[in-house]
Design an enzyme around this catalytic site. Structure first.
Site, PDB file in Angstrom:
ATOM      1  N   ASP A 164       0.890  -1.158   0.000  1.00 15.79           N
ATOM      2  CA  ASP A 164       0.000   0.000   0.000  1.00 15.79           C
ATOM      3  C   ASP A 164       0.927   1.206   0.000  1.00 15.79           C
ATOM      4  O   ASP A 164       1.652   1.442   0.975  1.00 15.79           O
ATOM      5  CB  ASP A 164      -0.876  -0.017   1.252  1.00 15.79           C
ATOM      6  CG  ASP A 164      -1.772   1.214   1.386  1.00 15.79           C
ATOM      7  OD1 ASP A 164      -1.533   2.212   0.664  1.00 15.79           O
ATOM      8  OD2 ASP A 164      -2.683   1.200   2.226  1.00 15.79           O
ATOM      9  N   VAL A 165       0.947   1.966  -1.084  1.00 13.97           N
ATOM     10  CA  VAL A 165       1.954   3.018  -1.239  1.00 13.97           C
ATOM     11  C   VAL A 165       1.812   4.128  -0.216  1.00 13.97           C
ATOM     12  O   VAL A 165       2.738   4.939  -0.050  1.00 13.97           O
ATOM     13  CB  VAL A 165       1.941   3.621  -2.666  1.00 13.97           C
ATOM     14  CG1 VAL A 165       2.327   2.567  -3.691  1.00 13.97           C
ATOM     15  CG2 VAL A 165       0.603   4.273  -2.987  1.00 13.97           C
ATOM     16  N   ASN A 217       3.977   4.033 -10.221  1.00 11.75           N
ATOM     17  CA  ASN A 217       2.864   3.887 -11.162  1.00 11.75           C
ATOM     18  C   ASN A 217       1.505   3.855 -10.476  1.00 11.75           C
ATOM     19  O   ASN A 217       0.488   4.134 -11.120  1.00 11.75           O
ATOM     20  CB  ASN A 217       3.068   2.598 -11.978  1.00 11.75           C
ATOM     21  CG  ASN A 217       1.857   2.215 -12.793  1.00 11.75           C
ATOM     22  OD1 ASN A 217       1.485   2.908 -13.740  1.00 11.75           O
ATOM     23  ND2 ASN A 217       1.210   1.111 -12.419  1.00 11.75           N
ATOM     24  N   TYR A 252      -7.555  14.452  -8.719  1.00 16.14           N
ATOM     25  CA  TYR A 252      -6.559  13.783  -9.554  1.00 16.14           C
ATOM     26  C   TYR A 252      -5.619  14.809 -10.184  1.00 16.14           C
ATOM     27  O   TYR A 252      -4.391  14.662 -10.154  1.00 16.14           O
ATOM     28  CB  TYR A 252      -7.267  12.969 -10.630  1.00 16.14           C
ATOM     29  CG  TYR A 252      -6.364  12.060 -11.434  1.00 16.14           C
ATOM     30  CD1 TYR A 252      -5.911  10.865 -10.887  1.00 16.14           C
ATOM     31  CD2 TYR A 252      -6.000  12.377 -12.734  1.00 16.14           C
ATOM     32  CE1 TYR A 252      -5.096  10.013 -11.625  1.00 16.14           C
ATOM     33  CE2 TYR A 252      -5.187  11.535 -13.472  1.00 16.14           C
ATOM     34  CZ  TYR A 252      -4.745  10.361 -12.912  1.00 16.14           C
ATOM     35  OH  TYR A 252      -3.936   9.522 -13.650  1.00 16.14           O
ATOM     36  N   LYS A 291      -1.547  15.355  -9.539  1.00 14.65           N
ATOM     37  CA  LYS A 291      -0.583  15.191 -10.628  1.00 14.65           C
ATOM     38  C   LYS A 291       0.223  16.467 -10.869  1.00 14.65           C
ATOM     39  O   LYS A 291       1.404  16.394 -11.234  1.00 14.65           O
ATOM     40  CB  LYS A 291      -1.314  14.757 -11.903  1.00 14.65           C
ATOM     41  CG  LYS A 291      -1.920  13.353 -11.821  1.00 14.65           C
ATOM     42  CD  LYS A 291      -0.855  12.282 -11.600  1.00 14.65           C
ATOM     43  CE  LYS A 291      -1.424  10.888 -11.725  1.00 14.65           C
ATOM     44  NZ  LYS A 291      -0.397   9.831 -11.589  1.00 14.65           N
ATOM     45  N   THR A 336      -7.435   1.865 -20.106  1.00 13.30           N
ATOM     46  CA  THR A 336      -7.500   1.080 -18.879  1.00 13.30           C
ATOM     47  C   THR A 336      -8.793   1.462 -18.160  1.00 13.30           C
ATOM     48  O   THR A 336      -9.473   2.420 -18.548  1.00 13.30           O
ATOM     49  CB  THR A 336      -6.302   1.382 -17.945  1.00 13.30           C
ATOM     50  OG1 THR A 336      -6.488   2.688 -17.361  1.00 13.30           O
ATOM     51  CG2 THR A 336      -4.988   1.329 -18.695  1.00 13.30           C
TER      52      THR A 336
END
Length: 245
Positions: free
Chosen positions: A58-59, A85, A150, A154, A185
């Site tokens: 879990d990052v 990623n 998001y 980023k 995706t």
């Protein structure tokens, strides 16, 4: 064909479409591949072939990062390459997005990358240097209405990349980013199944395939990109050119 023989690479979000593609590509190029994800890591590792290791990660967890690096070193030695990623997306505007979802997006996309670089850097110093590639987005280059969390994460990831690149350069550690266009995706679609960003008016009017974007990421991680750090590779299908009427 890129040659990563003897190199150890850790890929986060490896159970997703792009992550699994990257795991296979690095394994095919001879790398010791650490397949890191919250779920399905052993399954994806088994599918990559070559020398691989599946680890739960879990990052957003510092302890998970410490364990992942320790296991990678025990199996393969010091880490050479980190591919940040892992990503999380929640649809919502500035006024509508729940604050807890905003924080979850930022924790995954930005804090997760910070923790990854922090955990990987000491291992890379043991290896005599290394490479970090952050998988960013066109949402980090242009306004993304309806994707405020998001996009915010980023854009901030660009600042993290540049700061880390400058801090780690004298240790032989390069930090770069790849900004993909919309990849085909599940992240390209909303909960209703409709595409989040229509691509019909892009210069190249389609979504990118995972393999097309993997080409850029593998290059950024390779010795062929050895003179680049703090750099951003834009693979956007002409998105930045604006809509074609």
């Amino acid at each position: 064909m890129f040659d990563f023989t003897g190199k150890t690479v850790l890929i986060t979000g490896a159970s997703g479409t792009l992550g699994a593609t990257l795991s296979t590509r690095f394994a095919q190029a001879g790398a010791n591949t650490v397949v890191a994800a919250r779920t399905r890591f052993d399954e994806v590792a088994a599918e990559t072939g070559g020398r691989n290791l599946g680890v739960r990660l879990d990052v957003t967890s510092e302890s998970d990062w410490a364990e992942a690096i320790t296991r990678a070193e025990e199996h393969f030695g010091p880490l050479d390459i980190l591919i940040n990623n892992a990503a999380y997306l929640h649809v919502g505007t500035t006024e509508s997005i729940p604050v807890d979802e905003f924080r979850r997006v930022v924790d995954t996309n930005l804090t997760g990358a910070l923790l990854g670089i922090r955990a990987a850097a000491p291992s890379m110093r043991k290896a005599g240097g290394g490479v970090v590639v952050n998988v960013n987005s066109i949402a980090g280059l242009a306004a993304a209405p309806g994707l405020v969390a998001y996009s915010s994460s980023k854009w901030a990831l660009r600042g993290l990349m540049r700061a880390a690149a400058k801090e780690l350069a004298r240790d032989g550690i390069r930090v770069n980013a790849v900004h993909p266009d919309i990849i085909d995706t599940p992240l390209a679609y909303g909960p209703d199944g409709n595409e989040l960003v229509p691509v019909d008016n892009f210069a190249i009017p389609r979504r990118a395939t995972p393999n097309e974007i993997a080409d850029f990421i593998v290059f950024a991680a390779s010795d062929q990109a050895r003179f680049a750090t703090g750099s951003e590779i834009v693979a956007d299908g002409g998105f930045g050119l604006g809509a074609i009427a």
